[in-house]
Design a protein around this motif. Structure first.
Motif, short mmCIF file in Angstrom:
data_model
loop_
_atom_site.label_atom_id
_atom_site.label_comp_id
_atom_site.label_asym_id
_atom_site.label_seq_id
_atom_site.Cartn_x
_atom_site.Cartn_y
_atom_site.Cartn_z
N HIS A 257 0.83 -1.21 0.00
CA HIS A 257 0.00 0.00 0.00
C HIS A 257 0.87 1.26 0.00
N MET A 261 0.83 4.19 -2.83
CA MET A 261 0.61 5.60 -2.47
C MET A 261 1.77 6.45 -2.97
N ILE A 265 1.44 9.61 -5.60
CA ILE A 265 1.89 10.97 -5.29
C ILE A 265 2.90 11.46 -6.33
#
Length: 278
Positions: A257, A261, A265
């Motif tokens: 995860h 992420m 970003i």
């Protein structure tokens, strides 16, 4: 071409490789991370812990191998806690592969030195009655007569001949019921056709996708505890001090995860930087 422009054109196969490594490598190492225990997970543990020693428990394995990464760890830990309480366990399955999953979980629990020395006996301390077709109709039929619903066990023995089944007619002869479920028939049908009609006490372990539909049953008190997916398994292993696959798998899931992420970003930054230069 600067860094962000190169990043915006990054081959997606490189991202897939990072995800693969993020999922695979943590399985070979122990990642220590705090795992908060939810009220549902703590209630699941305490429901078993509060059972009187020697209680007779019915467990239904209603899932197949694709759901085993989420449900198998909680099943193995549940067997261990029940054996610690010297409970007598009767297993069934409403999914064809359910009894096989139960056999794997039992074998794993029985390898534990705490129980290997007890020399637990099949038929007297635990039994697997196997699979019965009929979905939720089977749950309703068991309310009247369990031995006639499952006339023979997983090994082909007559159910009525098993010492653990002596005096067992229906749900009222069990102190507790536990359901591991990933769909239909599963926890919802057990609540509707078993708990509501017989007044039995029950807890459940669900896949993360299925759990949300069963939270209302926990809020209403129809379920005394509920574990949700891999996180639920990790919570249960944490609160019961039985570290196992649930906590290990959570490490892999958490790292993957974080990687996703990070790419999201960086990808957004690369997009806005590239657009500003046009």
């Amino acid at each position: 071409m600067n860094f962000w422009e190169k990043f915006a054109l990054l081959d997606r196969r490189i991202i897939f490789a990072f995800i693969f490594l993020a999922l695979a490598l943590p399985l070979f190492f122990t990642i220590h991370q705090p795992i908060p225990v939810s009220p549902e997970g703590r209630a699941y543990y305490e429901s078993i812990e509060n059972l009187p020693a020697g209680s007779k428990v019915l467990l239904s394995f209603d899932f197949d191998p694709p759901s085993s990464p989420e449900l198998q760890p909680m099943a193995e830990a549940t067997f261990k806690q029940l054996f610690t309480k010297n409970c007598k366990l009767v297993v069934i399955g409403l999914w064809p592969q359910g009894p096989q999953q139960a056999e794997k979980a039992l074998a794993s629990a029985l390898k534990d030195p705490r129980f290997a020395n007890k020399k637990l006996e099949y038929g007297a301390d635990y039994a697997n009655l196997g699979f019965m077709a009929g979905e939720d109709v089977v749950i309703q039929k068991m309310n009247s007569d369990i031995p006639s619903t499952f006339p023979s066990d997983y090994k082909g023995n007559a159910t009525a001949s098993l010492p653990i089944m002596k005096g067992v007619k229906n749900y009222k002869n069990f102190d507790f019921i536990i359901n591991f479920s990933s769909g239909f028939p599963g926890t919802r049908e057990w609540v509707q056709f078993c708990v509501d009609r017989s007044g039995s006490k029950m807890i459940a372990g669900n896949t993360a996708v299925q759990a949300p539909e069963n939270y209302p049953y926990f809020r209403s008190g129809q379920l005394l505890g509920l574990l949700a997916g891999m996180k639920g398994a990790a919570e249960y292993e944490t609160v019961s001090s039985q570290p196992g696959k649930g906590i290990s798998f959570m490490g892999a899931q958490s790292v993957s995860h974080l990687i996703v992420m990070l790419f999201v970003i960086l990808g957004n930054i690369a997009f806005f930087v590239s657009r500003r230069k046009r």
